[in-house]
Design a protein around this motif. Structure first.
Motif, PDB file in Angstrom:
ATOM      1  N   ARG A 211       0.783  -1.137   0.051  1.00  0.00           N
ATOM      2  CA  ARG A 211      -0.157  -0.165   0.087  1.00  0.00           C
ATOM      3  C   ARG A 211       0.929   1.388  -0.038  1.00  0.00           C
ATOM      4  N   THR A 212       2.107   1.048   0.318  1.00  0.00           N
ATOM      5  CA  THR A 212       3.053   2.311   0.243  1.00  0.00           C
ATOM      6  C   THR A 212       3.109   2.570  -1.396  1.00  0.00           C
ATOM      7  N   PHE A 213       2.634   3.919  -1.706  1.00  0.00           N
ATOM      8  CA  PHE A 213       2.509   4.118  -3.007  1.00  0.00           C
ATOM      9  C   PHE A 213       2.844   5.570  -3.192  1.00  0.00           C
ATOM     10  N   SER A 214       3.027   5.959  -4.735  1.00  0.00           N
ATOM     11  CA  SER A 214       3.142   7.341  -5.225  1.00  0.00           C
ATOM     12  C   SER A 214       4.223   8.182  -4.224  1.00  0.00           C
ATOM     13  N   ALA A 215       3.852   9.195  -3.764  1.00  0.00           N
ATOM     14  CA  ALA A 215       4.781  10.043  -3.006  1.00  0.00           C
ATOM     15  C   ALA A 215       5.408   9.330  -1.779  1.00  0.00           C
ATOM     16  N   ALA A 216       4.833   8.402  -1.200  1.00  0.00           N
ATOM     17  CA  ALA A 216       5.199   7.558  -0.078  1.00  0.00           C
ATOM     18  C   ALA A 216       6.256   6.845  -0.505  1.00  0.00           C
ATOM     19  N   VAL A 217       6.513   6.252  -1.906  1.00  0.00           N
ATOM     20  CA  VAL A 217       7.600   5.502  -2.393  1.00  0.00           C
ATOM     21  C   VAL A 217       8.818   6.393  -2.793  1.00  0.00           C
ATOM     22  N   ASN A 218       8.454   7.708  -2.949  1.00  0.00           N
ATOM     23  CA  ASN A 218       9.663   8.810  -3.204  1.00  0.00           C
ATOM     24  C   ASN A 218      10.208   8.964  -1.861  1.00  0.00           C
ATOM     25  N   LEU A 219       9.581   9.040  -0.844  1.00  0.00           N
ATOM     26  CA  LEU A 219       9.804   9.204   0.445  1.00  0.00           C
ATOM     27  C   LEU A 219      10.946   7.994   0.756  1.00  0.00           C
ATOM     28  N   THR A 220      10.436   6.756   0.400  1.00  0.00           N
ATOM     29  CA  THR A 220      11.151   5.430   0.953  1.00  0.00           C
ATOM     30  C   THR A 220      12.424   5.680  -0.014  1.00  0.00           C
ATOM     31  N   SER A 221      12.708   6.125  -1.419  1.00  0.00           N
ATOM     32  CA  SER A 221      13.560   6.218  -2.205  1.00  0.00           C
ATOM     33  C   SER A 221      14.579   7.163  -1.448  1.00  0.00           C
ATOM     34  N   LEU A 222      14.069   8.186  -0.885  1.00  0.00           N
ATOM     35  CA  LEU A 222      15.189   9.278  -0.263  1.00  0.00           C
ATOM     36  C   LEU A 222      15.640   8.649   0.898  1.00  0.00           C
ATOM     37  N   LEU A 223      15.025   8.156   1.868  1.00  0.00           N
ATOM     38  CA  LEU A 223      15.271   7.429   2.911  1.00  0.00           C
ATOM     39  C   LEU A 223      16.362   6.061   2.522  1.00  0.00           C
ATOM     40  N   GLU A 224      16.022   5.576   1.542  1.00  0.00           N
ATOM     41  CA  GLU A 224      17.135   4.467   0.980  1.00  0.00           C
ATOM     42  C   GLU A 224      18.462   4.921   0.654  1.00  0.00           C
ATOM     43  N   ASN A 225      18.367   6.096  -0.191  1.00  0.00           N
ATOM     44  CA  ASN A 225      19.666   6.656  -0.633  1.00  0.00           C
ATOM     45  C   ASN A 225      20.308   7.683   0.143  1.00  0.00           C
ATOM     46  N   GLN A 226      19.776   7.993   1.477  1.00  0.00           N
ATOM     47  CA  GLN A 226      20.289   9.081   2.329  1.00  0.00           C
ATOM     48  C   GLN A 226      20.502   8.648   3.422  1.00  0.00           C
ATOM     49  N   THR A 227      19.978   7.448   4.212  1.00  0.00           N
ATOM     50  CA  THR A 227      19.982   7.106   5.630  1.00  0.00           C
ATOM     51  C   THR A 227      20.692   5.758   5.829  1.00  0.00           C
ATOM     52  N   HIS A 228      20.675   5.175   7.033  1.00  0.00           N
ATOM     53  CA  HIS A 228      20.988   3.849   7.304  1.00  0.00           C
ATOM     54  C   HIS A 228      19.756   3.128   7.531  1.00  0.00           C
ATOM     55  N   ALA A 229      18.766   3.530   7.021  1.00  0.00           N
ATOM     56  CA  ALA A 229      17.461   2.713   7.350  1.00  0.00           C
ATOM     57  C   ALA A 229      17.335   1.463   6.835  1.00  0.00           C
ATOM     58  N   ILE A 230      16.823   0.486   7.811  1.00  0.00           N
ATOM     59  CA  ILE A 230      16.564  -0.838   7.266  1.00  0.00           C
ATOM     60  C   ILE A 230      15.102  -1.065   7.192  1.00  0.00           C
ATOM     61  N   PHE A 231      14.770  -1.550   5.826  1.00  0.00           N
ATOM     62  CA  PHE A 231      13.299  -1.857   5.455  1.00  0.00           C
ATOM     63  C   PHE A 231      12.722  -3.017   5.896  1.00  0.00           C
ATOM     64  N   VAL A 232      11.693  -3.124   6.429  1.00  0.00           N
ATOM     65  CA  VAL A 232      10.797  -4.200   7.248  1.00  0.00           C
ATOM     66  C   VAL A 232       9.567  -4.447   6.455  1.00  0.00           C
ATOM     67  N   GLY A 233       9.050  -5.586   6.099  1.00  0.00           N
ATOM     68  CA  GLY A 233       7.746  -5.720   5.816  1.00  0.00           C
ATOM     69  C   GLY A 233       7.662  -6.396   4.460  1.00  0.00           C
ATOM     70  N   GLY A 234       6.981  -5.560   3.446  1.00  0.00           N
ATOM     71  CA  GLY A 234       6.844  -6.189   1.842  1.00  0.00           C
ATOM     72  C   GLY A 234       7.251  -5.180   1.024  1.00  0.00           C
ATOM     73  N   ASP A 235       7.109  -5.488  -0.190  1.00  0.00           N
ATOM     74  CA  ASP A 235       7.580  -4.746  -1.383  1.00  0.00           C
ATOM     75  C   ASP A 235       6.629  -3.426  -1.437  1.00  0.00           C
ATOM     76  N   THR A 236       6.992  -2.286  -2.057  1.00  0.00           N
ATOM     77  CA  THR A 236       6.058  -1.161  -2.101  1.00  0.00           C
ATOM     78  C   THR A 236       5.529  -1.415  -3.473  1.00  0.00           C
ATOM     79  N   GLY A 237       4.356  -0.352  -3.364  1.00  0.00           N
ATOM     80  CA  GLY A 237       3.380  -0.514  -4.525  1.00  0.00           C
ATOM     81  C   GLY A 237       3.886  -0.076  -5.769  1.00  0.00           C
ATOM     82  N   GLN A 238       4.918   0.433  -5.984  1.00  0.00           N
ATOM     83  CA  GLN A 238       5.567   1.094  -7.102  1.00  0.00           C
ATOM     84  C   GLN A 238       6.941   1.156  -6.978  1.00  0.00           C
ATOM     85  N   GLY A 239       7.681   1.404  -7.933  1.00  0.00           N
ATOM     86  CA  GLY A 239       9.239   1.734  -8.051  1.00  0.00           C
ATOM     87  C   GLY A 239       9.564   2.874  -8.002  1.00  0.00           C
ATOM     88  N   PRO A 240      10.864   3.352  -7.546  1.00  0.00           N
ATOM     89  CA  PRO A 240      11.126   4.667  -7.460  1.00  0.00           C
ATOM     90  C   PRO A 240      11.119   5.572  -8.710  1.00  0.00           C
TER      91      PRO A 240
END
Length: 373
Positions: A211-240
């Motif tokens: 259900r992580t979708f649209s602008a939320a995927v962009n936020l996910t991508s920013l966190l992926e590229n700029q932080t030490h975040a560990i992602f837990v759960g399932g795939d996002t609803g879109q690509g970056p």
């Protein structure tokens, strides 16, 4: 809702109260898995996860089920259920779009146990330190300003919380976030990146789902590229890299109104063709978890130990350098104030959703690497 162990009814109208909690086995003469396969071609979504999220809408359209050869009538559907060891079939009449869409977009409070439903549409964003878990939990449902508290105001509050509160881990929950304003995500990502207390390996976790979708995927991508975040759960609803901002138009001859994406959003490198951002640790969700109010993703975070992380040696022996890519992005190799070498990529555009800031490590072959996926 589709769980790891099947499709189950979470909510129904009063006259169908007996099917709440029942597993859906088939619609018409087709098993529910086959119905999903048939419905997939009608869904404007990039990956299977997002289609599963939209499936409750499409599989309830009696006209579409009929036209797809699944049911014998465009006005009703025979649905076969299983509950408490009993198998039974009901003929369910179709309703107007607005009646059954309400169940999807405004679910009743009794199904709030579902992790995806945390304060759905009541609060866009909120945070609290979870009692007894040493976790600062941050829920971001919507990247739109909320009455009385803008996204920028919330980012300021989050900045203070990350700096002043006592916690061992931070969880950013984006599982319910279907999007909003792309540009509002950058302020939140910046606050998290700049927090030396929170932005550490093994301390920062981001929960994502289909259900992580649209602008939320962009936020996910920013966190992926700029932080030490560990992602837990399932795939996002879109690509970056994605299409969005649907614009409406009426087809000239039929008069049918349609919506077509109008903007090509770039949340990553041009060559990044992923259709989803995958979690580092995949955690499923079963119907029993829903019934008992368990959240396996949060349980995973609570039990996670930094010893489980791959160890990386900080880079040494580098020289500062600056490059310009063919896409007009400035690439820098520098040391920060702590002496850590890092790679940054930025086009310094006010509308950019693709920025990278990541440490550089020694590779086993003697070269260098980052943790960018």
């Amino acid at each position: 809702h589709s769980f790891e162990d099947g499709y189950f009814v979470l909510s129904a109208s009063r006259e169908l109260a007996d099917i709440e909690g029942a597993q859906i086995l088939q619609i018409g003469t087709s098993n529910i898995e086959n119905v999903f396969e048939v419905m997939q071609e009608h869904m404007g979504a990039e990956n299977t996860g997002q289609k599963l999220d939209r499936f409750p809408l499409y599989s309830a359209m009696t006209e579409l089920l009929y036209e797809s050869g699944i049911t014998a009538s465009p006005e009703s559907a025979q649905v076969t259920f299983q509950k408490d060891g009993r198998r039974f079939t009901k003929e369910i009449e179709g309703e107007s779009y607005y009646q059954w869409a309400w169940f999807y977009f405004q679910p009743k409070d009794s199904i709030s146990r579902l992790p995806y439903q945390h304060n759905l549409y009541r609060q866009h964003y909120w945070s609290e330190v979870l009692n007894g878990q040493d976790i600062l939990y941050v829920n971001i449902n919507n990247l739109q300003d909320q009455d009385g508290l803008s996204v920028a105001d919330f980012a300021g509050t989050l900045e203070r919380d990350l700096d002043e509160l006592d916690y061992g881990k931070v969880v950013i929950d984006l599982r319910q976030n279907r999007g909003g304003d792309n540009f509002k995500s950058r302020k939140i990502a910046s606050v998290i990146q700049d927090s030396h207390k929170a932005n550490q390996p093994g301390k920062l976790f981001v929960l994502i789902s289909r259900r992580t979708f649209s602008a939320a995927v962009n936020l996910t991508s920013l966190l992926e590229n700029q932080t030490h975040a560990i992602f837990v759960g399932g795939d996002t609803g879109q690509g970056p890299n994605q299409f969005g901002d649907a614009a409406g138009l009426k087809l000239k001859h039929s008069g049918i109104w349609v919506a077509v994406s109008s903007v090509d959003w770039r949340g990553s490198f041009a060559g990044d063709t992923r259709k989803a951002i995958a979690p580092h640790y995949r955690v499923g969700y079963r119907f029993d978890d829903y019934l008992t109010g368990q959240d396996p993703a949060m349980d995973f975070v609570a039990e996670f130990k930094t010893d489980d992380l791959a160890q990386h040696r900080p880079a040494s022996g580098l020289q500062p350098a600056t490059y310009l890519t063919d896409e007009g992005q400035l690439v820098k190799i520098r040391q920060n104030e702590k002496g850590v070498w890092y790679l940054s990529i930025n086009d310094y555009s006010d509308v950019s959703l693709h920025q990278v800031y990541t440490p550089i490590y020694q590779a086993e072959d003697g070269g260098y690497e980052t943790t960018l996926r």
